[in-house]
Design a protein around this motif. Sequence first.
Motif, PDB file in Angstrom:
ATOM      1  N   ARG A 114       0.815  -1.222   0.000  1.00 17.81           N
ATOM      2  CA  ARG A 114       0.000   0.000   0.000  1.00 17.81           C
ATOM      3  C   ARG A 114       0.843   1.264   0.000  1.00 17.81           C
ATOM      4  NH1 ARG A 114      -5.336  -1.155   1.739  1.00 17.81           N
ATOM      5  NH2 ARG A 114      -5.572   0.874   2.754  1.00 17.81           N
ATOM      6  N   ARG A 173      -0.341  -6.581  -4.845  1.00 21.27           N
ATOM      7  CA  ARG A 173      -0.071  -5.706  -5.995  1.00 21.27           C
ATOM      8  C   ARG A 173      -0.589  -6.317  -7.309  1.00 21.27           C
ATOM      9  NH1 ARG A 173       3.246  -1.336  -5.426  1.00 21.27           N
ATOM     10  NH2 ARG A 173       4.326  -1.094  -3.411  1.00 21.27           N
ATOM     11  N   GLN A 174      -0.719  -7.647  -7.369  1.00 18.62           N
ATOM     12  CA  GLN A 174      -1.170  -8.288  -8.595  1.00 18.62           C
ATOM     13  C   GLN A 174      -2.686  -8.285  -8.754  1.00 18.62           C
ATOM     14  OE1 GLN A 174       0.630 -12.189  -8.461  1.00 18.62           O
ATOM     15  NE2 GLN A 174       2.337 -11.561  -9.760  1.00 18.62           N
ATOM     16  N   ASP A 176      -6.134  -7.115  -9.794  1.00 17.99           N
ATOM     17  CA  ASP A 176      -6.520  -6.241 -10.909  1.00 17.99           C
ATOM     18  C   ASP A 176      -6.967  -4.878 -10.394  1.00 17.99           C
ATOM     19  OD1 ASP A 176      -7.536  -5.049 -13.191  1.00 17.99           O
ATOM     20  OD2 ASP A 176      -8.426  -6.906 -13.949  1.00 17.99           O
ATOM     21  N   GLY A 177      -6.354  -3.849 -10.913  1.00 14.48           N
ATOM     22  CA  GLY A 177      -6.672  -2.488 -10.492  1.00 14.48           C
ATOM     23  C   GLY A 177      -8.108  -2.105 -10.776  1.00 14.48           C
ATOM     24  N   GLU A 178      -8.696  -2.655 -11.864  1.00 16.19           N
ATOM     25  CA  GLU A 178     -10.073  -2.316 -12.201  1.00 16.19           C
ATOM     26  C   GLU A 178     -11.046  -2.810 -11.130  1.00 16.19           C
ATOM     27  OE1 GLU A 178     -10.913  -3.804 -16.036  1.00 16.19           O
ATOM     28  OE2 GLU A 178      -9.530  -2.437 -17.076  1.00 16.19           O
ATOM     29  N   ILE A 180     -10.362  -3.015  -7.964  1.00 12.29           N
ATOM     30  CA  ILE A 180     -10.227  -2.084  -6.832  1.00 12.29           C
ATOM     31  C   ILE A 180     -10.990  -0.800  -7.133  1.00 12.29           C
ATOM     32  CG2 ILE A 180      -8.591  -0.758  -5.450  1.00 12.29           C
ATOM     33  CD1 ILE A 180      -6.532  -2.944  -6.049  1.00 12.29           C
ATOM     34  N   GLU A 181     -10.847  -0.315  -8.376  1.00 12.61           N
ATOM     35  CA  GLU A 181     -11.567   0.901  -8.757  1.00 12.61           C
ATOM     36  C   GLU A 181     -13.073   0.694  -8.677  1.00 12.61           C
ATOM     37  OE1 GLU A 181     -10.259   2.039 -12.587  1.00 12.61           O
ATOM     38  OE2 GLU A 181      -8.196   2.480 -11.973  1.00 12.61           O
ATOM     39  N   THR A 193     -12.015  -2.696   1.270  1.00 13.11           N
ATOM     40  CA  THR A 193     -11.461  -3.138  -0.014  1.00 13.11           C
ATOM     41  C   THR A 193     -10.344  -4.143   0.202  1.00 13.11           C
ATOM     42  OG1 THR A 193     -12.006  -1.003  -1.013  1.00 13.11           O
ATOM     43  CG2 THR A 193     -10.352  -2.349  -2.146  1.00 13.11           C
ATOM     44  N   GLN A 198      -8.938  -7.370  -2.014  1.00  9.88           N
ATOM     45  CA  GLN A 198      -7.517  -7.631  -2.266  1.00  9.88           C
ATOM     46  C   GLN A 198      -7.021  -8.921  -1.601  1.00  9.88           C
ATOM     47  OE1 GLN A 198      -6.506  -3.513  -0.973  1.00  9.88           O
ATOM     48  NE2 GLN A 198      -5.181  -3.472  -2.789  1.00  9.88           N
TER      49      GLN A 198
END
Length: 876
Positions: A114, A173-174, A176-178, A180-181, A193, A198
């Motif tokens: 983070r 970190r792996q 998917d950012g989408e 999280i968004e 979250t 995560q």
Amino acid sequence: MPRIHFGDWIENLVDWLQSHLTWVFDIVKAVLGGMYDGVDAVLGGGEPLLMAGILAVIACWLRGLLPGALAFVGLALIDSLGLWDDAMDTLSLVLVAAVITIVFAVPLGIWAARSNRVSAQLRPVLDVMQTMPAFIYLIPGVMFFGVGTTPGLLATIIFAMPPGVRMTELGIRQVDGELIEAAEAFGTGPRTTLARVQLPLALPTIMAGVNQVIMLALSMVVIGGMAGAGGLGEQVYSAITQLKVGLAAESGVAVVVLAMYLDRMTGALGQRVSPLGRRAAAKAAVAAASRFRLAHYKPGGAVAVIGVVVLALVAGGMNLTGSDGSAQTAAGNSTNVGQGKKINIGYIPWDEGTATTYLWKELLEQRGYETDVKQLDPGPLYSGVARGDIDFQTDAWLPTTHKAYWDKYSSQLDDLGAWYGPTSLELTVPSYVKGIDSLADLKGQGKKFGGKIIGIEASAGMMGTLNKSVLKAYGLDGEYKVVSSSTSSMLAELDRSIKKREPVVVTLWSPHWAYGKYDLKKLKDPDGAWGKGEQIHTVAHKGFAEKDPTVAKWLKDFKLTETQLTSLENDIRAAGEGQEQDGVRAWLEKNPGLVDKLAPVAGDAKAQGRDAGKTVDLGYFPWDEAIAATYLWQNILEDRGYKPNVEQLDPGPLYTSLAQGQLDVQLDGWLPTTHKEYVDRFKGKLDDLGAWYGPTSLELTVPSYVKGVDSLADLKGRGEEFGGKIIGIEASAGMMGTLNKSVLKAYGLDGEYKVVSSSTSSMLAELDRSIKKREPVVVTLWTPHWAYGKYDLKKLKDPDGAWGKGEQIHTVAKKDFGREFPELNGWLKNFKLTEEQLASLEVEIQKGGAGNEKESARRWMDAHPGIEDKLAPVTG
């Protein structure tokens, strides 16, 4: 480039930490040791096959019936190799280290995932932790925590930490950012979250990190055997240092079984806790169901729990039954001197060390002690003895070979004396090597020997002597390289070279069985570079003789001849690896009576006195020297067949009872001053048997921080500072009368100070309380008294001699005591104790606590062998 003394800085830092943060290390050791002991008690407490069944049920629940059966077979194999206890010790170390590592690693990984800044700062730290040679972590561990489980646990935690942190960070970190968004778009907070998005998605990677943590922990725990961590690591280390191929193979197989079990179980656990893993496992189960339904059967959680509980209850019941039986056996054993007390013995894997260690292991176990034996290199061994983690070791070569360790730890060690000597250190070649008869003959012959001298452990003192003195004395330091190895490796190289008739030069010493097996030449030392022949000593930690005076006495008297030692070594070698104690037993059978000679047990029938059977009534008032002397004589009289009764009274009633014949004798008559009043009153009704200690002194005393008060005269005008009080003892004590009638008047203090009558214990409690608060206080005291050793006090001078001259402590008896008890009368007339003897007796009784005075006096007698025969001699 200038030399950077980084190592010196580290040494200074370690010294500072040892000096100032000992309490922190003690807390850490207690916590880690407690965790390990708890887990080990559970895993190692039951019948091996039942515990194997419990672990197999867990495997069946996680992976299926076939893996569970294979797990049971593997664990049963460990038991059949005789390594079950060691394997459970290792498993306990792994589990405790892994749990602690994960508790720290996962939060650090989350933090690093983070925060890029935290990640950048952690990365080099983790690099150092992971790439630093694993052995290095053991050094500070041993220095701070001593030998045992704690340094092994700490080294394991540090070494296993990096993959746990890295894999946790990588997994998060792996994600998917989408995703999280999307979570954030629906108003999900950062914590939710993390917990709901995560971590579940990162769980497979995190569990892979947990798996790596456990595998690294297992590998490091084996290395921890070098620091006395025990378990399979100790077995592997023993096999390496003593070149025991069979033991190495067996312990290696046990490690492999544990590694496979832990690897498969953590992998399956990862599938169970991960949503993605559960989905993949369900698909695999459906695909395999039609082919191997039974093999892939997995019991439900409830069934698995019931199985584990049932097996655990059976194992616990069997353990309790076994414990009761063993306890009854021990209780009924007349030679059960130790009564289950634990003795920790350490040894260097040199033949005489191995032989005598297992000899004493057998002797102590025959005498009712529980023993734990650890093999260590000299450095950790001496450190462990100095810290008290190890009680004693029997292979200290002094004054040369182990001089460095003795100089470093001498203040923390007790030398119990030499049991063998003189010895000699030497370089040795096979007899077929011609022209080499002296160390001087080696010069110019380096090529013949490959430029090598085959040595033993680098930490051995003789290696330091060889490198620093011997090579230089004969000009060999540029021509030869000393190869550090181990005693077993050196002997293996000697054996290999002799079989090939190759030139070889090795370090060796006398006595050694190799001189009997091979045809060797000891190279002469005309310059005396090796130094004089040494003695082999037994060395214990400071205070061991007080902890167990009986064993300390045995060790002090321990002696072996060269014939005895070499025959013992040969019998141990004949017994084979791992069977050292069997070799000792075989040797003891060939030497009948030696057990009773080396570890004598006093018989129940002591030498009886001529008046054995008579009842003797002893009185005392609660002054330390009176308590000490009275309970000393109670023990002596019981041993001599008398029937002593002991009664505590104040001085007045005590002297009255003596005069009336209700008591026979008391041992604390302070004369001619303190008890003059009682002796004068009952003159003609008492017998003075003479003084056994003196001179004494009475005094008023203040703590040393009270400035300007050094004499009784200095008290005048300072009454307000002391609250106008002098803290006294029992009102009936003679010194209280002397204080009120003489001392206060002589120095003009009788109107300014009030003498508070209390008791000896209350006076000492007030002294202790005042010192802790650094308050002024003045108390009555006398010499000898243990308070002068415990506190920093000042005896107030008595320039006018108001207290009178120093006194003697007398034994006072009733009239005609000598006619009724002629033998005891003679003993008491000759009774004497030195100041050192009395002080140590009082200290022992203080340590034993109230209610244990008799037992404490007995311990003191055990620590002073021969004192009973000296004080109460019985002629044949």
